[in-house]
Design a protein around this motif. Structure first.
Motif, PDB file in Angstrom:
ATOM      1  N   VAL A  76     -25.261-162.604  10.356  1.00  0.00           N
ATOM      2  CA  VAL A  76     -25.127-163.034   8.740  1.00  0.00           C
ATOM      3  C   VAL A  76     -24.237-162.039   7.995  1.00  0.00           C
ATOM      4  O   VAL A  76     -24.216-160.862   8.214  1.00  0.00           O
ATOM      5  CB  VAL A  76     -26.438-162.750   7.939  1.00  0.00           C
ATOM      6  CG1 VAL A  76     -26.465-162.862   6.377  1.00  0.00           C
ATOM      7  CG2 VAL A  76     -27.506-163.490   8.743  1.00  0.00           C
TER       8      VAL A  76
ATOM      9  N   LEU B  74     -23.792-167.760   6.869  1.00  0.00           N
ATOM     10  CA  LEU B  74     -24.262-168.169   8.123  1.00  0.00           C
ATOM     11  C   LEU B  74     -23.749-169.389   8.938  1.00  0.00           C
ATOM     12  O   LEU B  74     -23.845-170.627   8.121  1.00  0.00           O
ATOM     13  CB  LEU B  74     -25.882-168.203   8.196  1.00  0.00           C
ATOM     14  CG  LEU B  74     -26.555-168.586   9.541  1.00  0.00           C
ATOM     15  CD1 LEU B  74     -26.458-167.465  10.927  1.00  0.00           C
ATOM     16  CD2 LEU B  74     -28.128-168.824   9.317  1.00  0.00           C
TER      17      LEU B  74
ATOM     18  N   TYR C   9     -25.003-169.427   1.343  1.00  0.00           N
ATOM     19  CA  TYR C   9     -26.479-169.076   0.650  1.00  0.00           C
ATOM     20  C   TYR C   9     -26.183-168.283  -0.388  1.00  0.00           C
ATOM     21  O   TYR C   9     -25.759-166.941  -0.227  1.00  0.00           O
ATOM     22  CB  TYR C   9     -27.121-168.824   1.895  1.00  0.00           C
ATOM     23  CG  TYR C   9     -27.430-169.666   3.004  1.00  0.00           C
ATOM     24  CD1 TYR C   9     -28.492-170.583   2.979  1.00  0.00           C
ATOM     25  CD2 TYR C   9     -26.583-169.696   4.042  1.00  0.00           C
ATOM     26  CE1 TYR C   9     -28.500-171.411   4.049  1.00  0.00           C
ATOM     27  CE2 TYR C   9     -26.640-170.528   4.930  1.00  0.00           C
ATOM     28  CZ  TYR C   9     -27.556-171.473   4.997  1.00  0.00           C
ATOM     29  OH  TYR C   9     -27.800-172.416   6.168  1.00  0.00           O
TER      30      TYR C   9
ATOM     31  N   GLU D   2     -34.076-162.960  -0.763  1.00  0.00           N
ATOM     32  CA  GLU D   2     -34.031-164.432  -0.323  1.00  0.00           C
ATOM     33  C   GLU D   2     -32.450-165.142  -0.530  1.00  0.00           C
ATOM     34  O   GLU D   2     -32.115-165.092  -1.885  1.00  0.00           O
ATOM     35  CB  GLU D   2     -35.041-165.600  -0.681  1.00  0.00           C
ATOM     36  CG  GLU D   2     -36.278-165.397  -0.099  1.00  0.00           C
ATOM     37  CD  GLU D   2     -37.256-164.396  -0.884  1.00  0.00           C
ATOM     38  OE1 GLU D   2     -36.854-164.078  -2.267  1.00  0.00           O
ATOM     39  OE2 GLU D   2     -38.310-164.276  -0.542  1.00  0.00           O
TER      40      GLU D   2
ATOM     41  N   ILE E  18     -31.981-168.105   3.833  1.00  0.00           N
ATOM     42  CA  ILE E  18     -31.894-166.809   4.666  1.00  0.00           C
ATOM     43  C   ILE E  18     -32.820-165.664   4.119  1.00  0.00           C
ATOM     44  O   ILE E  18     -32.607-165.562   2.837  1.00  0.00           O
ATOM     45  CB  ILE E  18     -30.447-166.098   4.816  1.00  0.00           C
ATOM     46  CG1 ILE E  18     -29.520-167.259   5.738  1.00  0.00           C
ATOM     47  CG2 ILE E  18     -30.522-165.082   5.690  1.00  0.00           C
ATOM     48  CD1 ILE E  18     -28.192-166.975   5.546  1.00  0.00           C
TER      49      ILE E  18
ATOM     50  N   GLN F  46     -34.064-161.854   4.136  1.00  0.00           N
ATOM     51  CA  GLN F  46     -33.718-160.777   4.592  1.00  0.00           C
ATOM     52  C   GLN F  46     -35.170-159.779   4.145  1.00  0.00           C
ATOM     53  O   GLN F  46     -35.599-159.605   3.167  1.00  0.00           O
ATOM     54  CB  GLN F  46     -32.634-159.893   4.013  1.00  0.00           C
ATOM     55  CG  GLN F  46     -32.359-158.494   4.305  1.00  0.00           C
ATOM     56  CD  GLN F  46     -31.223-157.904   3.607  1.00  0.00           C
ATOM     57  OE1 GLN F  46     -30.424-158.713   2.830  1.00  0.00           O
ATOM     58  NE2 GLN F  46     -30.905-156.442   3.964  1.00  0.00           N
TER      59      GLN F  46
ATOM     60  N   TYR G 174     -33.570-160.324   9.867  1.00  0.00           N
ATOM     61  CA  TYR G 174     -33.334-161.605   9.018  1.00  0.00           C
ATOM     62  C   TYR G 174     -33.970-162.792   9.825  1.00  0.00           C
ATOM     63  O   TYR G 174     -34.221-162.788  10.850  1.00  0.00           O
ATOM     64  CB  TYR G 174     -31.762-161.670   9.186  1.00  0.00           C
ATOM     65  CG  TYR G 174     -30.982-161.012   8.386  1.00  0.00           C
ATOM     66  CD1 TYR G 174     -30.507-161.402   7.082  1.00  0.00           C
ATOM     67  CD2 TYR G 174     -30.692-159.514   8.769  1.00  0.00           C
ATOM     68  CE1 TYR G 174     -29.984-160.410   6.306  1.00  0.00           C
ATOM     69  CE2 TYR G 174     -30.045-158.675   7.921  1.00  0.00           C
ATOM     70  CZ  TYR G 174     -29.284-158.975   6.498  1.00  0.00           C
ATOM     71  OH  TYR G 174     -28.940-158.011   5.946  1.00  0.00           O
TER      72      TYR G 174
ATOM     73  N   PHE H 189     -34.131-167.458   9.524  1.00  0.00           N
ATOM     74  CA  PHE H 189     -33.474-168.652   8.815  1.00  0.00           C
ATOM     75  C   PHE H 189     -34.686-169.483   8.725  1.00  0.00           C
ATOM     76  O   PHE H 189     -35.489-169.751   9.621  1.00  0.00           O
ATOM     77  CB  PHE H 189     -32.704-169.055   9.901  1.00  0.00           C
ATOM     78  CG  PHE H 189     -32.101-170.478   9.422  1.00  0.00           C
ATOM     79  CD1 PHE H 189     -31.178-170.683   8.412  1.00  0.00           C
ATOM     80  CD2 PHE H 189     -32.598-171.631  10.085  1.00  0.00           C
ATOM     81  CE1 PHE H 189     -30.877-172.116   8.184  1.00  0.00           C
ATOM     82  CE2 PHE H 189     -32.237-172.781   9.767  1.00  0.00           C
ATOM     83  CZ  PHE H 189     -31.356-173.012   8.595  1.00  0.00           C
TER      84      PHE H 189
END
Length: 486
Positions: free
Chosen positions: A114, A125, A130, A160, A168, A170, A179, A181
């Motif tokens: 990422v 990603l 994102y 987010e 994604i 975090q 992280y 997905f």
């Protein structure tokens, strides 16, 4: 794996074999450290809107997963969401997150995969961007199950990043970052996969909830449909072979008490209206025709009747008129095939043609008739004028002037004589026929246009609806790409 709670001696078991650091006893809810075989603290059991259980199995994306732990996280004082920890038979991790009835399926990813851009507002990603949605601090409210790592009760932060139905996530707790997905998963898939009878109700719009319709797919379908309609319209239009299919002047005498059958004609191409136009020289009178369109293959008959009338006059110092000498109408939706017409017609029999100064062979009398049918007989030698209601009354009258008139015209039938002479001397065309013309009109583009316009409006509604949907989805974000109302 079997674990005996050192507090209540309850057996806690899992079919999966993976390294467990801690577990929460299903009976006494104590957090147990496996290595020390000791109790740490009592953990609140997850209850509200928790629909899965530890040990429950379900298939997602053709892989069978087992629920190994459940955590309910809390933001503020009244916002909760549920996280279900899953493992497959190879002990690979996956997660289900549910909030307000919206589900997300997540898997761990490496932090080095990422990349952050624009001051951490964009996460990249696999070349896909994102957008940062929101950062949410949260704590553990309740939990149960088996855990590979020590369960942290410190304040954690979730950040987010969203792109459509994917995200994604975090998770930061202290100096540790993880992280994930994630992507939207339908609650109906969860319900079917795990055999759940009741599911949490939807509330609001989920962070990665898809729009109700696939706009791109709808555009493709509408575009292909529109193209096919255009091609079909072109084929129907250019396959036409007929224009005027019938035109004839029909004498009233020829169709008196009978029908005239026209010659057959063939219509080729798509269905279209058949326009019927009729004309008759009516003058203060009327005419009527009846027309039947007969399909010679199916014997289907379409019947129509139409009046043609025209009147005029002079009243109170002003002229007036109404009606006209022609009429037209359409027979709609006539398909290709072989046809003929059956036609009958009639006219007003009371039309009177005026006559001026019809002299007898011996010049002793003159006869005139006005438009009302009144007969004026003038005795030329004396200049006397006698009026009769009509020619038949003159024939039957016994007065001397009537006898003189009959003698002067050689005892001819005065009614026939006056009518024939009026026709011969009249400069006004005599209405003795009706002209009918049938034209197969070009294929109408109106319905075609309505369909295309409707499709465009439908797509516009879908497109605008998706925009409003996304505005609503991002309304809780401080980084919304859409203008927010104040």
């Amino acid at each position: 794996m079997h674990y005996i709670c050192p507090v209540c001696n309850t057996e806690n078991k899992s079919e999966l074999t993976f390294n467990i650091t801690e577990y929460i006893c299903k009976s006494c809810s104590k957090l147990i450290d496996v290595n020390r075989s000791s109790s740490q603290k009592v953990i609140k059991k997850p209850t509200e809107n928790v629909v899965l259980e530890v040990g429950q199995k379900g298939i997602i994306e053709n892989v069978q997963y087992t629920v190994v732990a459940i955590i309910v996280r809390k933001y503020g004082s009244d916002i909760f969401w549920r996280e279900y920890f899953l493992k497959d038979y190879k002990n690979n991790d996956a997660f289900l997150s549910e909030s307000d009835g919206h589900w997300i399926f997540l898997k761990s990813i490496h932090s080095e995969d990422v990349k952050k851009e624009q001051n951490d507002r964009i996460a990249v990603l696999n070349t896909k961007n994102y957008r940062w949605y929101e950062t949410t601090p949260c704590s553990v409210d309740s939990a149960t199950g088996f855990f590979e790592d020590k369960l942290s009760f410190k304040l954690a932060t979730y950040k987010e990043y969203v792109n459509g139905t994917e995200m994604i996530s975090q998770e930061q707790s202290g100096n540790t970052n993880h992280y994930f997905f994630g992507k939207h998963i339908s609650k109906f898939i969860i319900k079917k996969s795990f055999g759940i009878s009741q599911m949490p109700n939807y509330s609001g719009i989920g962070i990665v909830q898809p729009y109700y319709l696939d706009v791109k797919q709808a555009m493709n379908i509408l575009s292909i449909t529109g193209l096919l309609i255009c091609l079909l319209q072109l084929y129907v239009s250019y396959s036409r072979t007929n224009d005027i299919v019938f035109e004839e002047a029909i004498k009233f005498e020829d169709v008196k008490s009978k029908e005239m059958i026209s010659k057959s004609f063939t219509l080729s191409g798509g269905s279209a209206p058949l326009k019927i136009e009729a004309h008759s020289d009516v003058d203060n009178s009327w005419a009527n025709f009846q027309l039947s369109l007969v399909n010679e293959k199916t014997n289907e008959i379409t019947y129509a009747s139409k009046d043609i009338e025209e009147y005029h006059g002079y009243e109170d110092g002003e002229s007036w008129s109404e009606g006209k000498k022609s009429a037209d109408f359409n027979i709609c939706g006539v398909t290709s095939g072989k046809y003929h017409f059956a036609i009958s017609a009639e006219k007003d029999g009371s039309v009177i043609i005026p006559l001026d100064n019809l002299k007898s062979p011996d010049s002793r009398v003159e006869i005139s008739r006005d438009k009302t049918g009144m007969i004026n007989v003038t005795e030329t030698g004396l200049g006397n004028i006698t009026t009769f209601s009509d020619a038949k009354a003159l024939e039957k009258d016994t007065s001397s002037i009537a006898k003189l008139t009959r003698e002067s015209f050689g005892h001819q039938k005065l009614d026939s004589l006056i009518n024939a002479e009026a026709i011969n001397l009249s400069t006004t065309p005599i209405n003795n026929s009706v002209t009918i013309k049938a034209t197969w009109l070009p294929v109408s583009f109106w319905n075609f246009a309505i369909i295309l316009i409707t499709m465009i409006i439908f797509f516009s509604i879908i497109y605008w609806g998706r925009y409003l949907f996304n505005v609503s989805k991002w309304k809780n974000s401080s980084n919304s790409p859409y203008p927010q109302s104040s």
